[in-house]
Design a protein around this motif. Sequence first.
Motif, PDB file in Angstrom:
ATOM      1  N   VAL A 295       0.702  -1.068   0.079  1.00 49.33           N
ATOM      2  CA  VAL A 295      -0.003   0.125  -0.011  1.00 49.33           C
ATOM      3  C   VAL A 295       0.813   1.146   0.074  1.00 49.33           C
ATOM      4  O   VAL A 295       2.062   1.073   0.502  1.00 49.33           O
ATOM      5  N   ALA A 296       0.304   2.517  -0.408  1.00 53.32           N
ATOM      6  CA  ALA A 296       1.283   3.669  -0.396  1.00 53.32           C
ATOM      7  C   ALA A 296       0.313   4.607  -0.213  1.00 53.32           C
ATOM      8  O   ALA A 296      -0.998   4.535  -0.880  1.00 53.32           O
ATOM      9  N   PRO A 297       0.589   5.896  -0.027  1.00 56.52           N
ATOM     10  CA  PRO A 297      -0.523   7.061   0.409  1.00 56.52           C
ATOM     11  C   PRO A 297      -0.683   7.570  -0.990  1.00 56.52           C
ATOM     12  O   PRO A 297       0.182   7.431  -1.912  1.00 56.52           O
ATOM     13  N   SER A 298      -1.780   8.131  -1.147  1.00 52.73           N
ATOM     14  CA  SER A 298      -2.028   9.263  -2.505  1.00 52.73           C
ATOM     15  C   SER A 298      -1.638  10.661  -2.204  1.00 52.73           C
ATOM     16  O   SER A 298      -1.677  11.283  -3.187  1.00 52.73           O
ATOM     17  N   GLY A 299      -1.357  10.706  -0.797  1.00 53.48           N
ATOM     18  CA  GLY A 299      -0.903  12.493  -0.726  1.00 53.48           C
ATOM     19  C   GLY A 299      -0.858  12.544   0.821  1.00 53.48           C
ATOM     20  O   GLY A 299      -1.152  11.779   1.614  1.00 53.48           O
ATOM     21  N   LEU A 300      -0.990  13.975   1.144  1.00 51.83           N
ATOM     22  CA  LEU A 300      -1.172  14.532   2.309  1.00 51.83           C
ATOM     23  C   LEU A 300      -2.670  14.296   2.848  1.00 51.83           C
ATOM     24  O   LEU A 300      -3.529  14.958   1.866  1.00 51.83           O
ATOM     25  N   HIS A 301      -2.838  14.146   4.046  1.00 54.06           N
ATOM     26  CA  HIS A 301      -4.210  14.237   4.504  1.00 54.06           C
ATOM     27  C   HIS A 301      -4.374  15.546   5.238  1.00 54.06           C
ATOM     28  O   HIS A 301      -5.368  16.196   4.874  1.00 54.06           O
ATOM     29  N   HIS A 302      -3.695  15.792   6.320  1.00 59.70           N
ATOM     30  CA  HIS A 302      -3.849  17.007   7.061  1.00 59.70           C
ATOM     31  C   HIS A 302      -2.473  17.407   7.913  1.00 59.70           C
ATOM     32  O   HIS A 302      -1.645  16.375   7.822  1.00 59.70           O
ATOM     33  N   VAL A 303      -2.474  18.233   8.427  1.00 63.33           N
ATOM     34  CA  VAL A 303      -1.231  18.900   9.260  1.00 63.33           C
ATOM     35  C   VAL A 303      -1.963  19.315  10.411  1.00 63.33           C
ATOM     36  O   VAL A 303      -2.814  19.885  10.731  1.00 63.33           O
ATOM     37  N   THR A 304      -1.526  18.842  11.889  1.00 64.90           N
ATOM     38  CA  THR A 304      -2.082  19.384  12.726  1.00 64.90           C
ATOM     39  C   THR A 304      -0.988  20.102  13.809  1.00 64.90           C
ATOM     40  O   THR A 304       0.188  19.613  13.856  1.00 64.90           O
ATOM     41  N   ALA A 305      -1.198  21.190  14.369  1.00 67.54           N
ATOM     42  CA  ALA A 305      -0.370  22.150  14.969  1.00 67.54           C
ATOM     43  C   ALA A 305      -0.941  22.679  16.444  1.00 67.54           C
ATOM     44  O   ALA A 305      -2.415  22.497  16.553  1.00 67.54           O
ATOM     45  N   LEU A 306      -0.139  23.120  17.046  1.00 64.86           N
ATOM     46  CA  LEU A 306      -0.573  23.676  18.363  1.00 64.86           C
ATOM     47  C   LEU A 306      -0.562  25.159  18.572  1.00 64.86           C
ATOM     48  O   LEU A 306       0.256  25.875  17.966  1.00 64.86           O
ATOM     49  N   ALA A 307      -1.682  25.968  19.043  1.00 67.37           N
ATOM     50  CA  ALA A 307      -1.725  27.235  18.662  1.00 67.37           C
ATOM     51  C   ALA A 307      -2.346  27.910  20.305  1.00 67.37           C
ATOM     52  O   ALA A 307      -2.410  27.216  21.458  1.00 67.37           O
ATOM     53  N   GLY A 308      -2.396  29.023  20.242  1.00 67.23           N
ATOM     54  CA  GLY A 308      -2.782  29.880  21.825  1.00 67.23           C
ATOM     55  C   GLY A 308      -4.242  30.273  21.639  1.00 67.23           C
ATOM     56  O   GLY A 308      -5.168  29.348  21.622  1.00 67.23           O
ATOM     57  N   ASP A 309      -4.408  31.408  21.303  1.00 67.43           N
ATOM     58  CA  ASP A 309      -5.568  31.920  21.517  1.00 67.43           C
ATOM     59  C   ASP A 309      -6.653  31.349  20.205  1.00 67.43           C
ATOM     60  O   ASP A 309      -6.058  31.706  19.214  1.00 67.43           O
ATOM     61  N   PRO A 310      -7.750  30.863  20.774  1.00 69.92           N
ATOM     62  CA  PRO A 310      -8.371  30.062  19.492  1.00 69.92           C
ATOM     63  C   PRO A 310      -9.209  31.227  18.600  1.00 69.92           C
ATOM     64  O   PRO A 310      -9.190  30.988  17.220  1.00 69.92           O
ATOM     65  N   GLN A 311      -9.343  32.411  19.077  1.00 70.91           N
ATOM     66  CA  GLN A 311     -10.078  33.399  18.194  1.00 70.91           C
ATOM     67  C   GLN A 311      -9.087  33.830  17.314  1.00 70.91           C
ATOM     68  O   GLN A 311      -9.550  34.325  16.075  1.00 70.91           O
ATOM     69  N   LYS A 312      -7.814  34.395  17.751  1.00 73.29           N
ATOM     70  CA  LYS A 312      -6.720  34.658  16.821  1.00 73.29           C
ATOM     71  C   LYS A 312      -6.581  33.790  15.783  1.00 73.29           C
ATOM     72  O   LYS A 312      -6.199  33.865  14.504  1.00 73.29           O
TER      73      LYS A 312
END
Length: 322
Positions: A3-20
């Motif tokens: 099996v092999a990926p068809s590409g990128l699915h997502h990137v997840t990062a860490l943030a501070g203020d959710p409204q900003k």
Amino acid sequence: MNVAPSGLHHVTALAGDPQKNIDFYVRGLGLRLVKKTVNFDDPGTYHLYYGDESGRPGSLMTFFPWRNIAPGRIGAGQSTSTAFSVPAGSLGWWHEHFTSLGAEPRITSPSSNEERLMVADPDGLRIELVATNTDDPRDPWDSASVPAEYAVRGQHSSVLTVRDPEGTVGLLVNDLGMRVVEQVGNRTRLAAGDGLPGAVVDVVSSGLTPTGLTAGGTVHHIAFRVPDQATQQQWRDELVSRGHQVTEILDRQYFTSIYFREPGGVLFEIATDTPGFDIDEPLLELGRALKLPPWLEPSREAIEAAVVPVQLPAENNPGAAA
């Protein structure tokens, strides 16, 4: 590999203020907030998903925002830059756009056929917009903030900065089925599937870069895509047989996931394309309400009291009633 990926699915990062965070990615980058849910492992904080109109895999950037999170350090053992694909000739518009928002964008040209604009989000996370002559057939989200002729088409690539590039490249080729397409200086470019934007990873060798510290303004993990859970299970079995420490399949409500670390220290995820983000709210309403998985619904009142109230820009749901 079978099996092999068809590409990128997502990137997840860490943030501070959710409204900003919401304001930058919806009004600044012109993405759509396609899901407002919580971190299933820490329901006192949001998990925010941004992408195109429906949140198709390959368009997604997600965040865990903690208001008082300490700043991290971008460095070795991390995905140090997340790039999105934009049309050729659009970076002048983007430079003016981000400048008008008080950001400090910078246009760079690492190769003759690829132009990049780098900008930092409110937490210092590095975001790049990549304009190339390669046609990107994906349709953009029709945002009121960014005209369609300049808009993001989806992810372009992720940069992995590591001390041992041979180990990382070896895993990507031998265990993830990617192929090396270019090597320039200390940068090795690999591609999956058709090799178009959204299926690219750049591995950068940097022995002088300090080790990264995962906290505010850094990437937590990158995810590759597979079509369904049966393929994901097959891939997990193959990775385990090759000696990798892989999690069990985890239910993320909108997809299922497995996780493991590559030799350079970057956390990888393999996520399914299905079932998608419209399983618990209609396409028109995506992102408006706080959505919880069934196992957290009994705790809704406590969760809603714990998370920080946020305002979603009207352009996120242009066809919905106020």
